[in-house]
Design an enzyme around this catalytic site. Structure first.
Site, PDB file in Angstrom:
ATOM      1  N   GLY A   1       0.842  -1.188   0.000  1.00  0.00           N
ATOM      2  CA  GLY A   1       0.000   0.000   0.000  1.00  0.00           C
ATOM      3  C   GLY A   1       0.879   1.239   0.000  1.00  0.00           C
ATOM      4  N   GLY A   2       1.646   1.414  -1.080  1.00  0.00           N
ATOM      5  CA  GLY A   2       2.660   2.468  -1.086  1.00  0.00           C
ATOM      6  C   GLY A   2       2.558   3.457  -2.222  1.00  0.00           C
ATOM      7  N   THR A   3       1.404   3.534  -2.889  1.00  0.00           N
ATOM      8  CA  THR A   3       1.309   4.411  -4.053  1.00  0.00           C
ATOM      9  C   THR A   3       0.553   5.710  -3.787  1.00  0.00           C
ATOM     10  OG1 THR A   3      -0.657   3.221  -4.831  1.00  0.00           O
ATOM     11  CG2 THR A   3       1.480   2.477  -5.670  1.00  0.00           C
TER      12      THR A   3
ATOM     13  N   ILE B   1       0.151   7.862   3.121  1.00  0.00           N
ATOM     14  CA  ILE B   1       1.203   7.533   4.091  1.00  0.00           C
ATOM     15  C   ILE B   1       2.247   6.604   3.481  1.00  0.00           C
ATOM     16  CG2 ILE B   1       1.626   6.323   6.264  1.00  0.00           C
ATOM     17  CD1 ILE B   1      -1.282   7.273   7.065  1.00  0.00           C
ATOM     18  N   GLY B   2       1.808   5.607   2.720  1.00  0.00           N
ATOM     19  CA  GLY B   2       2.755   4.669   2.124  1.00  0.00           C
ATOM     20  C   GLY B   2       3.709   5.344   1.162  1.00  0.00           C
TER      21      GLY B   2
ATOM     22  N   SER C   1      -5.167   2.088  13.498  1.00  0.00           N
ATOM     23  CA  SER C   1      -5.995   3.296  13.410  1.00  0.00           C
ATOM     24  C   SER C   1      -6.503   3.642  14.792  1.00  0.00           C
ATOM     25  CB  SER C   1      -7.194   3.056  12.485  1.00  0.00           C
ATOM     26  OG  SER C   1      -8.150   4.096  12.593  1.00  0.00           O
TER      27      SER C   1
ATOM     28  N   TYR D   1     -14.603  -1.760  10.349  1.00  0.00           N
ATOM     29  CA  TYR D   1     -13.232  -1.257  10.171  1.00  0.00           C
ATOM     30  C   TYR D   1     -12.506  -1.194  11.511  1.00  0.00           C
ATOM     31  CZ  TYR D   1      -9.556   2.212   9.220  1.00  0.00           C
ATOM     32  OH  TYR D   1      -8.362   2.890   9.134  1.00  0.00           O
TER      33      TYR D   1
END
Length: 248
Positions: free
Chosen positions: A13-15, A18-19, A137, A150
């Site tokens: 999840g880096g695109t 935070i990522g 979270s 969630y």
């Protein structure tokens, strides 16, 4: 010598958000990174931003088949690596009465099941003395209406952080979690496609925060890298980065 010279990291999840902020800080510090995402546009723009030090991989964080393929790719690119940052996550909004089984499963698949198996499959490639950081979270400690599934999934992930820390300790691998509060990321727009609703709810969150503002992805990224490389006597911790929202 740069701060992260010779370091290698994998960011699930880096695109965006935070990522991406974490990936950019690592690359600017001399590291090489593998980052994952699903959006073709996001993958393309991230590759341009990270340049030759970034390896951008299309991968669904919920898919065990994709995680197996990712582990093989990381093995071929890096052999071993120093940081696994499991960051992919998303919330849908619905009251208890309207939450469907499909929506419940989606929240747990992305925010709990996916991270569990990401650590299982990529953990064997982490160097002795390396680190895992999970994104939880503030929803896992605050009773927040509309996001019960969630919050429950993130609470499970918080529990995993403790258990993973205990299990990986014999290999010298530390596992910690970063717990963001309201952060200015593209997820806000995705969660509230109606701009009027988005403006109203984000305004409420801003007013409720002790610091009266949203945080930035860079502020969370700094906490991630602190846990990964500087907090060498810290294990099993969840570090809130939320303007005091969960504490005050």
């Amino acid at each position: 010598m740069q701060r992260y010279d010779a370091k290698r990291a994998v960011i699930i999840g880096g695109t965006s958000g935070i990522g991406l902020a974490t990936a950019k800080m690592l690359v600017q510090g001399g590291a090489r990174v593998v980052v994952t995402g699903r959006s073709p546009a996001g993958l393309e723009s991230t590759q341009k931003e990270l340049g030759a030090a970034g390896i951008v991989v299309s991968s669904d964080a919920r898919s065990l088949t994709d995680l197996d393929a990712l582990a093989s790719r990381v093995k071929s690119e890096f052999d071993t690596f120093d940081l696994l940052f499991v960051n992919a996550g998303f919330s849908t909004f619905a009251p208890l009465a309207d939450t469907t089984e499909a929506a419940f499963d989606e929240m747990f698949n992305l925010n709990a099941k996916g991270p569990f198996f990401a650590v299982q499959k990529l953990g064997p490639l982490i160097n002795q003395g390396g680190a895992v950081v999970l994104t939880t979270s503030t929803a896992n400690v605050k009773g927040m209406p509309m996001i019960a599934a969630y919050g429950g999934a993130k609470a499970a992930l918080r529990s995993f952080a403790r258990t993973f820390a205990a299990e990986l300790l014999p290999r010298g691998i530390r596992v910690n979690a970063v717990s963001p509060g309201p952060i200015e990321t593209p997820i806000i727009g995705k969660a509230f496609p109606d701009k009027a609703t988005a403006d109203y709810l984000t305004g409420q969150m801003r007013d409720a925060n002790p610091m009266k503002r949203f945080g930035t992805p860079d502020e969370v990224a700094k906490a991630v890298l602190f846990l990964a490389f500087d907090a060498t006597y810290t294990n099993g911790l969840e570090l809130p980065v939320d303007g005091g929202w969960s504490q005050l």
